[in-house]
Design a protein around this motif. Structure first.
Motif, PDB file in Angstrom:
ATOM      1  N   TRP A 390       0.980  -1.140  -0.025  1.00  0.00           N
ATOM      2  CA  TRP A 390       0.035   0.039   0.077  1.00  0.00           C
ATOM      3  C   TRP A 390       0.929   1.146  -0.094  1.00  0.00           C
ATOM      4  O   TRP A 390       0.433   2.342  -0.518  1.00  0.00           O
ATOM      5  CB  TRP A 390      -0.921   0.085   1.266  1.00  0.00           C
ATOM      6  N   GLU A 391       2.068   1.160   0.678  1.00  0.00           N
ATOM      7  CA  GLU A 391       3.149   2.262   0.443  1.00  0.00           C
ATOM      8  C   GLU A 391       3.255   2.462  -1.028  1.00  0.00           C
ATOM      9  O   GLU A 391       3.600   3.706  -1.496  1.00  0.00           O
ATOM     10  CB  GLU A 391       4.368   1.831   1.221  1.00  0.00           C
ATOM     11  N   ILE A 392       3.682   1.265  -1.629  1.00  0.00           N
ATOM     12  CA  ILE A 392       3.812   1.444  -3.080  1.00  0.00           C
ATOM     13  C   ILE A 392       2.614   2.100  -3.995  1.00  0.00           C
ATOM     14  O   ILE A 392       2.964   2.914  -4.789  1.00  0.00           O
ATOM     15  CB  ILE A 392       4.548   0.030  -3.751  1.00  0.00           C
ATOM     16  N   VAL A 393       1.608   1.476  -3.607  1.00  0.00           N
ATOM     17  CA  VAL A 393       0.280   2.035  -4.419  1.00  0.00           C
ATOM     18  C   VAL A 393       0.477   3.622  -4.043  1.00  0.00           C
ATOM     19  O   VAL A 393       0.050   4.405  -5.139  1.00  0.00           O
ATOM     20  CB  VAL A 393      -1.037   1.499  -3.595  1.00  0.00           C
ATOM     21  N   ASP A 394       0.396   4.123  -2.945  1.00  0.00           N
ATOM     22  CA  ASP A 394       0.463   5.446  -2.554  1.00  0.00           C
ATOM     23  C   ASP A 394       1.770   6.401  -3.382  1.00  0.00           C
ATOM     24  O   ASP A 394       1.480   7.662  -3.956  1.00  0.00           O
ATOM     25  CB  ASP A 394       0.508   5.789  -1.230  1.00  0.00           C
ATOM     26  N   LYS A 395       2.886   5.638  -3.287  1.00  0.00           N
ATOM     27  CA  LYS A 395       4.046   6.266  -3.871  1.00  0.00           C
ATOM     28  C   LYS A 395       3.803   6.588  -5.423  1.00  0.00           C
ATOM     29  O   LYS A 395       4.018   7.480  -5.923  1.00  0.00           O
ATOM     30  CB  LYS A 395       5.318   5.495  -3.700  1.00  0.00           C
ATOM     31  N   TYR A 396       3.168   5.433  -6.283  1.00  0.00           N
ATOM     32  CA  TYR A 396       3.125   5.829  -7.572  1.00  0.00           C
ATOM     33  C   TYR A 396       1.506   6.078  -8.150  1.00  0.00           C
ATOM     34  O   TYR A 396       1.369   6.093  -9.204  1.00  0.00           O
ATOM     35  CB  TYR A 396       3.592   4.640  -8.262  1.00  0.00           C
ATOM     36  N   ASN A 397       0.779   6.165  -7.012  1.00  0.00           N
ATOM     37  CA  ASN A 397      -0.704   6.355  -7.276  1.00  0.00           C
ATOM     38  C   ASN A 397      -1.016   5.218  -8.438  1.00  0.00           C
ATOM     39  O   ASN A 397      -1.749   5.552  -9.371  1.00  0.00           O
ATOM     40  CB  ASN A 397      -0.820   7.674  -8.074  1.00  0.00           C
ATOM     41  N   VAL A 398      -0.775   4.184  -7.712  1.00  0.00           N
ATOM     42  CA  VAL A 398      -1.495   3.010  -8.756  1.00  0.00           C
ATOM     43  C   VAL A 398      -2.997   2.848  -8.775  1.00  0.00           C
ATOM     44  O   VAL A 398      -3.552   3.182  -7.631  1.00  0.00           O
ATOM     45  CB  VAL A 398      -0.894   1.516  -7.822  1.00  0.00           C
ATOM     46  N   THR A 399      -3.436   2.589  -9.996  1.00  0.00           N
ATOM     47  CA  THR A 399      -4.625   2.697 -10.071  1.00  0.00           C
ATOM     48  C   THR A 399      -5.427   1.382 -10.100  1.00  0.00           C
ATOM     49  O   THR A 399      -6.477   0.855  -9.688  1.00  0.00           O
ATOM     50  CB  THR A 399      -5.446   3.556 -11.205  1.00  0.00           C
ATOM     51  N   ILE A 400      -4.465   0.374 -10.839  1.00  0.00           N
ATOM     52  CA  ILE A 400      -5.111  -0.990 -11.138  1.00  0.00           C
ATOM     53  C   ILE A 400      -3.740  -1.704 -10.419  1.00  0.00           C
ATOM     54  O   ILE A 400      -2.769  -1.880 -10.449  1.00  0.00           O
ATOM     55  CB  ILE A 400      -5.175  -1.428 -12.739  1.00  0.00           C
TER      56      ILE A 400
END
Ligand code: WTA
Length: 694
Positions: A390-400
């Motif tokens: 979730w850290e990575i999701v926020d870092k790159y603004n992952v959408t999928i």
């Protein structure tokens, strides 16, 4: 090297007749799929922007894809670049024989068309002015290491490596082995091969030297691309010694690989400390930058091979699944687009390793063909802690975000806090792959990770199918937790009974597919006979998947797991016969039989019954040593969870091991042993039960 054959008489591993498969009633789950009546619909806002926003829109496209597959796929294929278009005779773009009764099984799509998948994945976008867009965000095992490549930069890197390969004499049709962790060099290597028409054979960098050697011996690559070592979680894995050992084994059997291109991953291991063979080994960074950053395209026929990927089946030897170029390109791109409702603003992250099919089709080709921004992650989901994803999701603004149920279950065990620590507000679509997702994991993923906002695409497919077969299209219809829902365009599932009769309506059956789709695998490398007997002989007229499946009253499909001798451990396919062969290769093991057991995190675990040679006594050291034999022959991921000592194995009078009984003993379901009177020695069963906790 071919592992020694197990001594179990293996008749249950012969999968060429339908009778050899597990009965569908024996497929049981502790958490049965009782969520048939729970519907989760995407909100209005999601639907408004969705590519396929209703079941009606899907139905119209689906109907056309079945009634007019040539027209349907030809329209889509026309969106790609073809150096020479496929010849159209009466609008036909494909020919197939899926019925072995009518002659050899054969599938061809867009035959005669000339294209290149690397050109379509990279050059096409650069030429359309998207060269400065990010292709890969690379996130290291350690949270403070990252990197990024635009489409132009990626293209240049690919060209440099392609030029190196050409310089080493690699030509169209030659095989190149790739044994790399999730560095950017891994997809770069795949694309470089594709650019020059070479056939890549990626071997997951968790396989042992024996397994790598077996694959090298089978496909005889001119070059192998690897790296010296890598960090994985808190550990360093030294890959180069594994490659060295594998190349020694293959050389002893007459296959020499002349070039070993080795990426120096200095933070894991210094160059000076890396074992080295002058003349064969070359440091990647010493040579690649010297090559030109442009490289002519090798145009290939749509039916020319793109890659080989080995996968486990019911018998000992892994199968070299062969995919060709044109149909695979069109199908992976299209499934990626629709199953994830892909829009150009998206940032996409699939946690799979490129060593498996998911990393081929949905880290590399599918997303890049759509000009997506892709996150590549070197590490593991729970390192340094359970909040990493979730850290990575926020870092790159992952959408999928696309991952496996085993990762979801393992993160779920750490509770909601590591998830809630991060905002995850960018997430739009979630995906699941590799094994059936149990409803409680599905709901946690939906409620906690996706904040009840993101549809989940539970994608059912296989190495053999190349792309998604049964999958939700986000926004198009309501989801049911644990169901992969409906077939993708062009896919005709058929549930059949043990006699091969197609079942109608609500039923449980063996999951088969009627007719080909563009990314059908075309053969097993140098073993077309095995291709036919494994997949097309059990149920005549169909492709047989090896999975069991339920169809409910609303027509939703529910995958129930493998019905053959394949175990799915954390989404990795492992053949029971492979593990048995590894165990009996141990000098103190006389016989072994392996069955699957339910595992809370891994989905399935490996449960091995082992008979020792005369005079050998049971000990914990021996258990460790047996496990090491499996690690050595296959890889750590195939190490048995449990080793159960067996003075003898339950066999019929004809010598066939009764796995049904072993499964029940492993699951401690002793009241369900069934009829044991047909055993040659029914007393064996009680002996095994007595040894359960020894
Ligand atoms: C299983 C991985 C249920 C199935 C893409 C299949 C699944 C095998 C799902 C293929 C899913 C994969 N639901 N089961 N969504 N996805 N499987 O070749 O048993 O590594 O036959 O390909 O994984 O594994 P493979």
């Amino acid at each position: 090297m071919a592992p020694p054959h197990s001594t179990n008489g293996g008749s249950e591993h012969d999968s060429s007749t339908a009778a050899a498969f597990a009965s569908l009633d024996t497929v049981s789950h502790s958490e049965s799929f009782n969520t048939e009546h729970e519907l989760f619909d995407a909100g209005h806002k999601f639907k408004e922007g969705a590519l396929i926003s209703s079941k009606e829109k899907y139905a119209a496209m689906y109907t056309r894809s079945i009634k007019d597959p040539d027209g349907f796929w030809s329209d889509i294929a026309s969106e790609f670049y073809w150096e020479t278009k496929w010849p159209e005779e009466n609008g036909k773009v494909h020919t197939e024989n899926f019925d072995i009764r009518k002659g050899p099984v054969k599938v061809e799509w867009f035959k005669g068309g000339k294209t290149n998948i690397c050109y379509n994945a990279l050059d096409r976008h650069v030429q359309a002015g998207k060269g400065n867009q990010v292709a890969f965000y690379w996130e290291g095992n350690s949270p403070d290491l990252d990197g990024c490549l635009t489409y132009s930069e990626l293209l240049q890197r690919v060209c440099q490596l392609a030029n190196f390969l050409k310089d080493k004499g690699v030509k169209k049709g030659d095989a190149v082995a790739i044994y790399l962790p999730m560095l950017m060099e891994l997809p770069i290597a795949m694309l470089a091969c594709a650019r020059i028409g070479a056939v890549h054979s990626v071997v997951f960098a968790g396989f042992s030297a024996e397994s790598l050697a077996q694959r090298v011996l089978d496909c005889k690559p001119k070059v192998i691309i690897t790296c010296n070592a890598v960090w994985r979680g808190p550990k360093v894995l030294v890959l180069k010694t594994i490659v060295d050992e594998a190349l020694t084994i293959s050389l002893a059997q007459g296959v020499s690989v002349d070039v070993c291109l080795t990426y120096a991953n200095d933070i894991a291991l210094a160059r000076e400390k890396t074992a080295w063979q002058d003349g064969r080994d070359i440091w990647y960074q010493d040579v690649i930058p010297n090559f030109a950053s442009s490289c002519d395209i090798q145009w290939v026929d749509a039916e020319d091979p793109l890659f080989l990927l080995y996968t486990s089946g019911s018998t000992g030897k892994p199968k070299g699944v062969l995919h060709t170029t044109g149909g695979y390109m069109v199908y992976t791109a299209t499934t990626f687009k629709y199953a994830f409702d892909y829009h150009q603003e998206d940032v996409y992250w699939c946690t799979a390793d490129c060593g498996w099919i998911t990393g081929h089709s949905y880290v590399t080709y599918g997303p890049l063909l759509n000009c997506a921004k892709v996150v590549l992650f070197e590490g593991v989901p729970n390192y340094p802690d359970a909040g990493r994803c979730w850290e990575i999701v926020d870092k790159y603004n992952v959408t999928i975000f696309y991952t496996a149920p085993t990762a979801i279950r393992s993160l779920m065990r750490s509770g909601d806090e590591p998830v809630k620590r991060y905002s995850r507000k960018s997430l739009r679509v979630l995906g699941s792959v590799g094994e059936p997702i149990n409803p409680s994991a599905w709901k946690w993923y939906y409620e906690v990770v996706g904040d009840e906002r993101c549809p989940i695409s539970d994608t059912w497919w296989q190495t053999e199918t190349g792309g998604f077969m049964i999958t939700p299209l986000p926004g198009a219809w309501a989801l049911k937790p644990g169901s992969a829902t409906f077939p993708f365009f062009g896919i005709q599932p058929a549930l059949v009974d043990e006699n091969g009769k197609e079942l109608e309506g609500v039923c449980n059956g063996y999951l088969c597919i009627k007719g080909s789709w563009p990314s059908t695998f075309r053969t097993l490398y140098e073993d077309h006979a095995r291709y036919e007997t494994t997949y097309f002989a059990p149920f005549k007229g169909y492709y047989f998947s090896g999975d069991g499946c339920h169809r409910d009253a609303d027509g939703y499909y529910w995958l129930t797991g493998r019905v053959d001798d394949v175990i799915n451990v954390s989404g990795h396919r492992i053949g029971t016969a492979e593990v048995e062969s590894a165990l009996v290769s141990h000098s103190q093991c006389a016989e072994a039989a392996v069955v699957a057991i339910e595992h809370e995190v891994k989905g399935q675990g490996i449960y091995a019954f082992v008979t020792l040679k005369e005079g050998v006594s049971y000990s914990e050291e021996l258990r460790t040593s047996l496990r090491n034999a499996v690690r050595h022959q296959i890889g750590a991921f195939a190490s048995p969870d449990r080793i159960h000592w067996a003075p003898a194995l339950p066999k019929t009078r004809s010598g066939k091991i009764m796995r049904r009984i072993l499964r029940k003993i492993a699951a401690k379901q002793l009241d369900e042993l069934g009829d044991i009177s047909t055993l040659a020695d029914p007393g064996v069963v009680q002996e095994l039960i007595d040894l359960t906790d020894v």
